[in-house]
Design an enzyme around this catalytic site. Structure first.
Site, PDB file in Angstrom:
ATOM      1  CE1 TYR A 169      -4.177   1.982   0.971  1.00 54.58           C
ATOM      2  CE2 TYR A 169      -2.790   3.158   2.276  1.00 54.58           C
ATOM      3  CZ  TYR A 169      -3.679   3.014   1.546  1.00 54.58           C
ATOM      4  OH  TYR A 169      -4.841   4.024   1.863  1.00 54.58           O
ATOM      5  CE  LYS A 218      -3.753   4.971  -1.400  1.00 54.97           C
ATOM      6  NZ  LYS A 218      -4.924   5.169  -2.260  1.00 54.97           N
TER       7      LYS A 218
END
Ligand SMILES: NC(=O)c1ccc[n+]([C@@H]2O[C@H](COP(=O)([O-])OP(=O)(O)OC[C@H]3O[C@@H](n4cnc5c(N)ncnc54)[C@H](OP(=O)(O)O)[C@@H]3O)[C@@H](O)[C@H]2O)c1
Length: 241
Positions: A147, A151
């Site tokens: 993640y 991101k």
């Protein structure tokens, strides 16, 4: 005529607030979602905003979905890349599937949605691309190598496209929310939630509207000199330069 905004993952959580805020500002709004038809139907019933099902991880589906939205509502001039997922695991237990699903949705999803819209934005000399990244893309997070990497990648994508779009009237910006009181965060046991809140200087979780208000500003004509920016909305939890 009202500008048309398309919000990925617009039927729940932060995306829903973004859709509602854009509609309140007078935009024509369309929401995309992945597969939760029941929630999407309820969203459309309650807000009057149409919802369209496809996966942002699938380039051809994005092209087709955008075509459907534009046939119904005119050219998409504002794109909010909000759809995102988590597949958390400490790295030694993380599977290739967990890595791929998150990168394909949270990072490649931005390519898949922006690429089909980019040529027309360039031709029109106007566009707004607003990417919802995360505090954890800035600082990293235990159990979120996938993640956080995706991101952080969103931020590099934002800055590079900002350079390419600048002379064409297209701004590209990112928002990094901290902990926002969505279903996901409210499902955390109260004790742990209180520990999280204790680490937030303003002393509360963010509201979905805290993020949505930033989106409406970045979408507006008043924000035409802001591009390539990363806006943190985290109550002071992480302050980066
Ligand atoms: N909540 C937070 O505290 C927080 C903090 C930092 C950053 N963020 C970021 O903010 C964004 C929104 O988060 P949220 O908490 O509001 O999420 P959420 O409540 O879990 O909602 C996610 C939305 O994205 C859609 N979606 C998921 N995968 C998709 C795909 N492959 N294609 C199209 N749509 C897809 C979902 O559709 P279905 O309903 O059909 O599944 C849903 O509409 C995400 O990018 C997240 O990473 C959130």
């Amino acid at each position: 005529m009202a500008r048309t905004a398309l919000v990925t993952g617009g039927t729940r959580g932060i995306g829903r607030a973004i859709c509602e805020a854009l509609k309140a500002e007078g935009y024509t709004v369309a929401a995309n979602y992945a597969g939760n038809v029941e929630v999407a139907t309820q969203f459309t019933d309650e807000t009057g905003i149409p919802s369209y099902k496809w996966s942002v991880a699938d380039y051809e589906a994005c092209k087709d979905g955008i075509g459907e939205v534009e046939a119904a509502h005119g050219p998409v001039e504002i794109l909010v890349n909000n759809a995102g997922i988590t597949r958390d695991a400490p790295f030694h237990k993380m599977t290739q599937i967990q890595w791929r699903e998150v990168v394909e949705t949270n990072l490649s999803g931005l390519f898949n949605m922006t690429h089909p819209l980019w040529p027309a934005m360039r031709d029109r000399g106007f566009g707004r691309v607003i990417n919802i990244s995360s505090i954890n893309g800035l600082k990293g997070q235990f159990g979120q190598a996938n993640y956080s990497a995706a991101k952080a990648g969103d931020l590099g994508f934002t800055r590079s496209l900002a350079m390419e779009g600048a002379r064409k009237g297209i701004t590209v910006n990112a928002i990094c929310p901290g902990y926002i009181a969505t279903d996901m965060v409210m499902a955390v046991p109260e004790e742990i939630r209180n520990q999280i809140i204790a680490g937030i200087p303003v002393g509360r979780l963010g509201e979905t509207m805290d993020v949505a208000r930033c989106v409406t500003f970045l979408a507006s004509d008043q924000a035409s000199f802001i591009t390539g920016a990363t806006l943190s909305v985290n109550g002071g939890q992480y302050m980066s330069g």
